[in-house]
Design a protein around this motif. Structure first.
Motif, PDB file in Angstrom:
ATOM      1  N   UNK A 146      -5.976  11.840  -2.105  1.00 59.06           N
ATOM      2  CA  UNK A 146      -5.218  10.589  -2.123  1.00 59.06           C
ATOM      3  C   UNK A 146      -4.825  10.194  -0.699  1.00 59.06           C
ATOM      4  N   UNK A 147      -4.433  11.170   0.088  1.00 53.79           N
ATOM      5  CA  UNK A 147      -4.082  10.899   1.478  1.00 53.79           C
ATOM      6  C   UNK A 147      -5.306  10.435   2.267  1.00 53.79           C
ATOM      7  N   UNK A 148      -6.459  11.029   1.942  1.00 59.09           N
ATOM      8  CA  UNK A 148      -7.686  10.584   2.591  1.00 59.09           C
ATOM      9  C   UNK A 148      -8.004   9.137   2.232  1.00 59.09           C
ATOM     10  N   UNK A 149      -7.809   8.796   0.958  1.00 58.95           N
ATOM     11  CA  UNK A 149      -8.004   7.403   0.550  1.00 58.95           C
ATOM     12  C   UNK A 149      -7.023   6.485   1.257  1.00 58.95           C
ATOM     13  N   UNK A 155       1.395   9.126  -6.170  1.00 57.84           N
ATOM     14  CA  UNK A 155       1.762  10.530  -5.914  1.00 57.84           C
ATOM     15  C   UNK A 155       2.798  11.000  -6.937  1.00 57.84           C
ATOM     16  N   UNK A 156       3.706  10.108  -7.295  1.00 56.60           N
ATOM     17  CA  UNK A 156       4.688  10.463  -8.325  1.00 56.60           C
ATOM     18  C   UNK A 156       4.001  10.703  -9.670  1.00 56.60           C
ATOM     19  N   UNK A 157       3.004   9.877  -9.998  1.00 58.45           N
ATOM     20  CA  UNK A 157       2.253  10.076 -11.240  1.00 58.45           C
ATOM     21  C   UNK A 157       1.512  11.404 -11.239  1.00 58.45           C
ATOM     22  N   UNK A 158       0.929  11.740 -10.098  1.00 61.59           N
ATOM     23  CA  UNK A 158       0.196  13.010  -9.992  1.00 61.59           C
ATOM     24  C   UNK A 158       1.153  14.186 -10.145  1.00 61.59           C
ATOM     25  N   UNK A 159       2.276  14.121  -9.460  1.00 66.10           N
ATOM     26  CA  UNK A 159       3.259  15.199  -9.563  1.00 66.10           C
ATOM     27  C   UNK A 159       3.813  15.314 -10.982  1.00 66.10           C
ATOM     28  N   UNK A 160       3.950  14.170 -11.645  1.00 58.73           N
ATOM     29  CA  UNK A 160       4.446  14.196 -13.020  1.00 58.73           C
ATOM     30  C   UNK A 160       3.454  14.897 -13.946  1.00 58.73           C
ATOM     31  N   UNK A 161       2.155  14.779 -13.650  1.00 59.23           N
ATOM     32  CA  UNK A 161       1.151  15.421 -14.501  1.00 59.23           C
ATOM     33  C   UNK A 161       1.236  16.939 -14.415  1.00 59.23           C
ATOM     34  N   UNK A 162       1.854  17.466 -13.351  1.00 62.44           N
ATOM     35  CA  UNK A 162       2.017  18.914 -13.215  1.00 62.44           C
ATOM     36  C   UNK A 162       2.758  19.486 -14.432  1.00 62.44           C
ATOM     37  N   UNK A 163       3.841  18.817 -14.819  1.00 59.00           N
ATOM     38  CA  UNK A 163       4.631  19.321 -15.945  1.00 59.00           C
ATOM     39  C   UNK A 163       3.843  19.285 -17.247  1.00 59.00           C
ATOM     40  N   UNK A 164       2.916  18.299 -17.369  1.00 58.03           N
ATOM     41  CA  UNK A 164       2.104  18.240 -18.587  1.00 58.03           C
ATOM     42  C   UNK A 164       1.162  19.437 -18.667  1.00 58.03           C
ATOM     43  N   UNK A 175       0.835  -1.198   0.000  1.00 54.42           N
ATOM     44  CA  UNK A 175       0.000   0.000   0.000  1.00 54.42           C
ATOM     45  C   UNK A 175       0.871   1.250   0.000  1.00 54.42           C
ATOM     46  N   UNK A 176       1.896   1.248   0.838  1.00 50.79           N
ATOM     47  CA  UNK A 176       2.784   2.412   0.907  1.00 50.79           C
ATOM     48  C   UNK A 176       3.467   2.642  -0.439  1.00 50.79           C
ATOM     49  N   UNK A 177       3.941   1.567  -1.058  1.00 51.59           N
ATOM     50  CA  UNK A 177       4.597   1.692  -2.360  1.00 51.59           C
ATOM     51  C   UNK A 177       3.604   2.159  -3.424  1.00 51.59           C
ATOM     52  N   UNK A 178       2.373   1.665  -3.329  1.00 53.77           N
ATOM     53  CA  UNK A 178       1.337   2.039  -4.292  1.00 53.77           C
ATOM     54  C   UNK A 178       1.034   3.530  -4.212  1.00 53.77           C
ATOM     55  N   UNK A 179       0.777   4.051  -3.018  1.00 51.76           N
ATOM     56  CA  UNK A 179       0.421   5.465  -2.890  1.00 51.76           C
ATOM     57  C   UNK A 179       1.607   6.369  -3.222  1.00 51.76           C
ATOM     58  N   UNK A 180       2.803   5.888  -2.956  1.00 53.86           N
ATOM     59  CA  UNK A 180       3.985   6.652  -3.334  1.00 53.86           C
ATOM     60  C   UNK A 180       4.086   6.749  -4.854  1.00 53.86           C
ATOM     61  N   UNK A 190      -0.062   3.080 -11.185  1.00 50.71           N
ATOM     62  CA  UNK A 190       0.581   2.016 -10.391  1.00 50.71           C
ATOM     63  C   UNK A 190       0.071   0.635 -10.765  1.00 50.71           C
ATOM     64  N   UNK A 191      -0.184   0.447 -12.061  1.00 50.58           N
ATOM     65  CA  UNK A 191      -0.546  -0.886 -12.530  1.00 50.58           C
ATOM     66  C   UNK A 191      -1.971  -1.303 -12.238  1.00 50.58           C
ATOM     67  N   UNK A 192      -2.900  -0.364 -12.302  1.00 51.44           N
ATOM     68  CA  UNK A 192      -4.299  -0.742 -12.117  1.00 51.44           C
ATOM     69  C   UNK A 192      -5.045   0.097 -11.111  1.00 51.44           C
ATOM     70  N   UNK A 193      -4.370   1.043 -10.493  1.00 51.95           N
ATOM     71  CA  UNK A 193      -5.030   1.968  -9.584  1.00 51.95           C
ATOM     72  C   UNK A 193      -5.535   1.322  -8.306  1.00 51.95           C
ATOM     73  N   UNK A 194      -6.416   2.081  -7.632  1.00 50.61           N
ATOM     74  CA  UNK A 194      -6.958   1.613  -6.352  1.00 50.61           C
ATOM     75  C   UNK A 194      -7.714   0.297  -6.514  1.00 50.61           C
ATOM     76  N   UNK A 195      -8.337   0.117  -7.665  1.00 43.85           N
ATOM     77  CA  UNK A 195      -9.061  -1.134  -7.907  1.00 43.85           C
ATOM     78  C   UNK A 195      -8.116  -2.329  -7.816  1.00 43.85           C
ATOM     79  N   UNK A 196      -6.966  -2.222  -8.446  1.00 48.02           N
ATOM     80  CA  UNK A 196      -5.990  -3.304  -8.420  1.00 48.02           C
ATOM     81  C   UNK A 196      -5.391  -3.468  -7.027  1.00 48.02           C
ATOM     82  N   UNK A 197      -5.159  -2.330  -6.356  1.00 48.98           N
ATOM     83  CA  UNK A 197      -4.632  -2.411  -4.990  1.00 48.98           C
ATOM     84  C   UNK A 197      -5.612  -3.155  -4.090  1.00 48.98           C
ATOM     85  N   UNK A 198      -6.901  -2.851  -4.226  1.00 48.12           N
ATOM     86  CA  UNK A 198      -7.914  -3.531  -3.414  1.00 48.12           C
ATOM     87  C   UNK A 198      -7.903  -5.028  -3.677  1.00 48.12           C
ATOM     88  N   UNK A 199      -7.835  -5.399  -4.961  1.00 46.88           N
ATOM     89  CA  UNK A 199      -7.795  -6.828  -5.296  1.00 46.88           C
ATOM     90  C   UNK A 199      -6.539  -7.481  -4.722  1.00 46.88           C
TER      91      UNK A 199
END
Length: 549
Positions: free
Chosen positions: A498-501, A261-270, A253-258, A345-354
Motif C-alpha cells: 500500500x505504501x508502494x502504491x 490502512x485502517x481497513x487493513x488493520x481492522x481485518x487483522x481481528x477478523x 490521497x492522504x485521507x484515502x490511504x489512511x 474507502x468508497x471505491x478503492x484505488x480505482x475511485x481515488x484515481x477517478x
C-alpha cells in the motif's frame, strides 16, 4: 511657397527618419516591414505628387473637362495645384479623399441636387475649400443672373461656398477666368498648409493604424493563450488554482490511504477472532481437534505426530498447515488487494484515481494529453505475494509439531511376560517330577504376569492419551502463535504494498505538478514576451509620433 515646400520637405524627412528607425528594429519586429513599405510609398508619392488637389466636380462631364483644360493652361496654377475631373457626381466619400479644394461648376439650367448638398456637407466636415461657378446657358435660360439662380436653389449651405464672381461665369471671357484664378492664387498658401496637414494627418493615421492593429493582434494572442491554457485567467490566478488543486489531491490521497490502512488493520481481528467460523484461529483449532496420532520411529526414538486426513490422504499436520495457510495467505492477499483496488474507502484505488483525474481536469487545459493519472488495474503481476518458505522453516515447524513417546514400560512388560512363561513352566515341571507338590506355583506366577501385562496395556493407553492431549495443547499454542505471525506478515505485506502504491501515486502526482508548473512558467514567459512586445510597440509609436510634433 518656399516655406511651404520646406514644411513638405520636413515631412518627407520625418518619414525617412521613421523608416530608418524601423529598419534597425525589423529583425526584432518583422511586422515593421509592412509599415516601412507603407511609408516608402508615402515618401514616393510626396516626391512625385507634392501639390494640393483641386477636384472639378460637375454634373456635366464636357463642362468639367473644358474647365480643367482652362486651369491647366495656366503654368503658374499648374505648378501650384493638380486638377482632377469628377463627373458625374457619385461616390461622395471617394471624392473627398485626397482632395484639398472642390470646385463645383454648373450651367444655369442645372440645379444643386440633394446628392450634391451631401457632398457640400461632407466637404465642410473634412475642411475642404468649396468654390462654386455657374456658366450661363444662352439657350432657354431660366435665370437672368447668378443671384436668381442661387435663390432658386434649395440649399442651406450656400453661404459656405466661395463665389469668385458675382454673376455667371463665361469660360470664354478671359477677364472672368482671371478673376477666378486670382482666387486660386490667394488660396494657395492656406490650401498648401491644409494639404501638408492632410498628408501629415494621413501619415499619422497610417502609423497609428499600424501600431494599433499590431498591438490589438498581440493582445488577441495573449487572450487566445490565456483562453487555451489558462481558461481565460491571469497566470497568477491560475497558479493559485494549480496550488489549490494539488493541495486537495494530496489531502484526498492522504485521507484515502489512511482509511485503507485502517481497513487493513481492522481485518487483522477478523483473521484472529476464534468465534468466527472462517477465521484462521478457528480453522487451526478445528484442524488440531480433528487430527489423529501417529507414532513414528526415528533414530531409535519414537515420536508422536499429529496427522490430518483429507481427500483419502493422510498428511502430517505441520505439512498440511503449511499448504493450507499458504493458500489462505494467497487468497487473503488477492482478496485484500481487490478490496484495496475497488472497495475500501468508497471505491478503492480505482475511485481515488477517478477522483484525482476529475480534479486534474480543472487544470487540464495546460496540457490535456498529459494531465491524467494512470488507472490502477488489478493484475496478478502487481498484487502482493507472500511465500511461507521464506520465513517459516518447515523442519523447525516439524520439530515443534511432535513429542517424544516414552514406551520403556510397555516394552519391558512383554519381555517380563515371556520370562514369566518360561520360569512358570520350569517350576511346574520341576515340582511335579521331583516333589510331586506345588504344581500350581508356576501357573500362579504366569497368571500374575498376565495380570501385570493387562495393567501395563491400560497404562500404555493412558500414556498415549496423555501424550495426545499434551501434543495437541502444545501444537495448538504454537500454531496459534504461528497464525498470529502469519497474520502480522500478511498485514505487513499489504501495508508495504500500500505504501508502494502511495509512493507511485505521489510520484505521478508530483510529476504532473512539476509538468503543470513548468508549462505555466512557459506560458508566463510567452505572455511576458507578448507584453514586452506591446511595450516596445508603444515606445516605438511614441518615438515616431514625437517627430511629427
Amino acid at each position: 511657397m518656399g516655406s511651404n515646400h520646406i514644411e513638405l520637405s520636413k515631412l518627407i524627412n520625418i518619414l525617412e527618419k521613421s523608416n530608418h528607425y524601423l529598419s534597425q528594429k525589423v529583425l526584432a519586429e518583422p511586422s515593421y516591414s509592412k509599415l516601412i513599405e507603407t511609408l516608402d510609398s508615402e515618401i514616393y508619392n510626396l516626391k512625385i505628387a507634392n501639390k494640393p488637389i483641386i477636384k472639378i466636380v460637375s454634373p456635366c462631364l464636357t463642362l468639367a473637362t473644358k474647365f480643367q483644360a482652362i486651369n491647366e493652361a495656366n503654368q503658374e496654377l499648374r505648378s501650384l495645384y493638380e486638377f482632377q475631373v469628377v463627373s458625374p457626381i457619385k461616390q461622395l466619400k471617394k471624392i473627398t479623399i485626397d482632395c484639398d479644394v472642390i470646385c463645383l461648376i454648373y450651367n444655369s439650367s442645372q440645379n444643386i441636387l440633394a446628392a450634391h448638398q451631401k457632398l457640400i456637407k461632407l466637404a465642410n466636415k473634412n475642411n475642404i475649400s468649396l468654390i462654386l461657378l455657374v456658366e450661363q446657358q444662352e439657350i432657354n435660360t431660366l435665370y437672368a443672373n447668378l443671384t436668381d439662380w442661387l435663390a432658386a436653389q434649395n440649399c442651406s449651405q450656400l453661404n459656405q461656398l466661395l463665389l469668385p464672381l458675382e454673376d455667371f461665369i463665361n469660360l470664354d471671357d478671359e477677364q472672368n477666368i482671371i478673376v477666378y484664378q486670382q482666387l486660386l492664387f490667394e488660396l494657395s498658401k492656406p490650401v498648401k498648409e491644409k494639404f501638408v496637414a492632410r498628408i501629415v494627418e494621413q501619415s499619422i493615421t497610417k502609423i497609428q493604424h499600424f501600431f494599433a492593429t499590431e498591438i490589438k493582434n498581440v493582445w488577441r494572442e495573449i487572450k487566445q493563450t490565456k483562453d487555451k491554457y489558462l481558461q481565460g485567467e491571469p497566470p497568477e490566478q491560475y497558479q493559485s488554482k494549480i496550488r489549490q488543486a494539488f493541495n486537495k489531491i494530496n489531502r484526498d490521497k492522504q485521507q484515502f490511504f489512511k482509511c485503507i490502512q485502517q481497513n487493513i488493520n481492522h481485518s487483522r481481528s477478523d483473521y484472529l477472532n476464534p468465534f468466527i467460523s472462517n477465521s484462521w484461529i478457528f480453522t487451526i483449532q478445528q484442524v488440531i481437534q480433528e487430527s489423529q496420532l501417529k507414532i513414528i520411529q526415528e533414530e531409535q526414538k519414537k515420536y508422536i505426530y499429529l496427522t490430518v486426513e483429507y481427500s483419502n490422504c493422510t498428511e502430517y499436520i505441520h505439512s498440511y498447515i503449511l499448504g493450507l495457510y499458504q493458500q489462505k495467505i494467497t487468497d487473503a492477499l488477492q482478496f485484500q488487494w481487490s478490496e484495496i483496488n475497488f472497495v475500501y474507502a468508497g471505491g478503492g484505488l480505482e475511485q481515488l484515481t477517478k477522483k484525482i483525474n476529475t480534479e486534474l481536469e480543472t487544470i487540464s487545459s495546460l496540457c490535456p494529453q498529459e494531465f491524467y493519472l494512470m488507472e490502477t488495474v488489478l493484475t496478478e503481476e502487481k498484487q502482493p505475494d507472500l511465500d511461507l518458505a521464506k520465513f517459516i522453516d518447515s523442519s523447525c515447524l516439524k520439530t515443534n509439531s511432535r513429542i517424544l513417546f516414552d514406551y520403556s514400560f510397555t516394552q519391558s512388560s512383554w519381555f517380563r511376560l515371556l520370562i514369566s512363561v518360561l520360569v512358570g513352566t520350569g517350576i511346574y515341571l520341576i515340582t511335579k517330577l521331583f516333589f510331586g507338590t506345588g504344581k500350581f506355583i508356576g501357573f500362579v506366577i504366569l497368571i500374575f504376569q498376565a495380570i501385570n501385562l493387562l495393567i501395563g496395556q491400560d497404562i500404555r493407553k493412558m500414556k498415549l492419551k496423555q501424550h495426545k492431549n499434551e501434543l495437541k495443547r502444545t501444537v495448538e499454542n504454537k500454531y496459534q502463535n504461528l497464525i498470529r505471525l502469519l497474520v502480522d506478515k500478511v498485514i505487513q505485506t499489504l501495508i508495504i504494498f500500500l505504501e508502494q502504491e502511495n509512493q507511485l501515486y505521489q510520484q505521478q502526482i508530483d510529476a504532473i505538478a512539476n509538468m503543470a508548473n513548468t508549462k505555466l512558467e512557459e506560458i508566463k514567459q510567452t505572455i511576458n514576451q507578448y507584453q514586452s512586445r506591446i511595450n516596445n510597440l508603444n515606445q516605438d509609436r511614441a518615438q515616431i509620433l514625437s517627430w511629427f510634433d
